[in-house]
Design an enzyme around this catalytic site. Structure first.
Site, PDB file in Angstrom:
ATOM      1  N   SER A 174      47.330  61.759  42.405  1.00 49.39           N
ATOM      2  CA  SER A 174      48.462  62.524  43.213  1.00 49.39           C
ATOM      3  C   SER A 174      48.278  60.882  44.316  1.00 49.39           C
ATOM      4  O   SER A 174      49.178  61.166  45.512  1.00 49.39           O
ATOM      5  CB  SER A 174      47.416  63.362  44.548  1.00 49.39           C
ATOM      6  OG  SER A 174      46.023  63.408  45.005  1.00 49.39           O
TER       7      SER A 174
ATOM      8  N   LYS B 207      45.313  67.074  52.803  1.00 49.71           N
ATOM      9  CA  LYS B 207      45.404  66.450  53.180  1.00 49.71           C
ATOM     10  C   LYS B 207      45.794  65.669  54.584  1.00 49.71           C
ATOM     11  O   LYS B 207      45.519  65.180  54.903  1.00 49.71           O
ATOM     12  CB  LYS B 207      46.243  65.457  51.428  1.00 49.71           C
ATOM     13  CG  LYS B 207      45.005  65.690  50.237  1.00 49.71           C
ATOM     14  CD  LYS B 207      46.656  65.853  49.299  1.00 49.71           C
ATOM     15  CE  LYS B 207      45.386  65.558  48.256  1.00 49.71           C
ATOM     16  NZ  LYS B 207      46.379  65.507  46.618  1.00 49.71           N
TER      17      LYS B 207
END
Length: 303
Positions: A235, A280
């Site tokens: 990611s 996140k």
């Protein structure tokens, strides 16, 4: 000490053991929570020069830790923590296999990021095919217990290949039950294993019984070093691409802003979906990031 007191102390002792077990003994569940937000200036150098421009590009991560009874209960009171089962996290893989797969995803994302940055900067590069990366093994395979998830198969019967499709075509041109010798890399060491081809359920053709992806390596005249440490997964691809491009060109993309983000990067430059974006974003906010980049991806009600 009378019987009543003995029973009382025994029950207190048992209670203490239960509390200690709930606090310290791991259970087969994991906690996902906001991880670190890391300035990529700390991880990436191009041509042995550090990025000294104002602002930053940062990757964001999801932290994972094994749960205890008490920490599992605690997730019910924390909006940025999720409790997931061992099966959900590992998908039936062992801890070692899971870590190997995460390392592959990280390596692959770095290769794709370097490729895209070099393309955008109009700089030459070369992509080398290293073999097929083993992502899973059929328990019926005669190579189960020999080849492991995370190994790279480089040859069959001494024959090397230029693509995964060439590899697949060669193996499937053989006969079910044929004995073959597979050459593979395991933790950097070249090994060989011999076994018989099995019938694949997917197409009834001969196969080794592994699920695979291309294992490639990119080379360039530009010296690009990414020190990702123990961070795994794909990611960070988008943010790697931006940081590498910035260092290659000095185009001042950030304009002095602290930018965090997430998203995979594919070989054609597509930014892909990731998981744990709520965690996140929380991590980026805590770090003081001004802007957050994420995939422009439609999420349906089912997802």
């Amino acid at each position: 000490m009378n019987l009543k007191s003995t029973i009382k102390y025994f029950l207190l002792f048992v209670l203490a053991l239960i509390i200690a077990a709930c606090a310290f003994l791991p259970i087969p569940y994991y906690i996902e929570q906001p991880g670190a937000t890391i300035d990529l200036k700390e991880l990436i150098t191009v041509n042995q020069k550090e990025d000294t421009s104002a602002g930053s590009f940062s990757l964001t991560s999801v932290g994972i830790r094994q749960a205890t009874v008490f920490t599992a209960i605690g997730t019910k009171f924390n909006e940025f923590q999720d409790l997931i089962s061992e099966e959900e996290l590992l998908g039936g893989a062992t801890d070692e296999e899971y870590n190997r797969i995460q390392r592959y995803y990280m390596e692959s994302s770095q290769n794709s990021a370097i490729e895209q940055a070099l393309k955008l900067a109009d700089l030459p590069y070369e992509m080398t095919y290293k073999g097929v990366y083993v992502m899973g093994i059929d328990p019926n395979s005669s190579f189960a217990g020999k080849i492991s998830v995370g190994d790279t198969v480089t040859a069959v019967n001494g024959k090397e290949f230029k693509s995964s499709q060439d590899f697949i075509d060669y193996v499937q041109s053989q006969t079910i039950g044929d004995e073959i010798t597979v050459t593979y890399l395991q933790d950097g060491e070249e090994k060989e294993a011999t076994g018989k081809l099995i019938e694949l359920e997917s197409n009834q053709k001969a196969g080794i019984g592994i699920s695979l992806v291309d294992h490639t390596e990119i080379t360039s005249d530009e010296e690009i070093v990414i020190d990702s440490g123990n961070i795994g997964g794909p990611s960070a691809g988008l943010m790697f691409t931006l940081e590498i491009y910035e260092q290659l060109t000095g185009d001042n993309l950030r304009k002095g802003h602290n930018i965090a983000g997430t998203g995979t990067i594919s070989a054609d430059g597509t930014v892909g979906r990731i998981g744990g974006i709520d965690k996140k974003v929380a991590s980026a906010s805590e770090s003081g990031a001004e802007i957050f980049f994420a995939p422009d991806d439609e999420i349906t009600d089912e997802e």
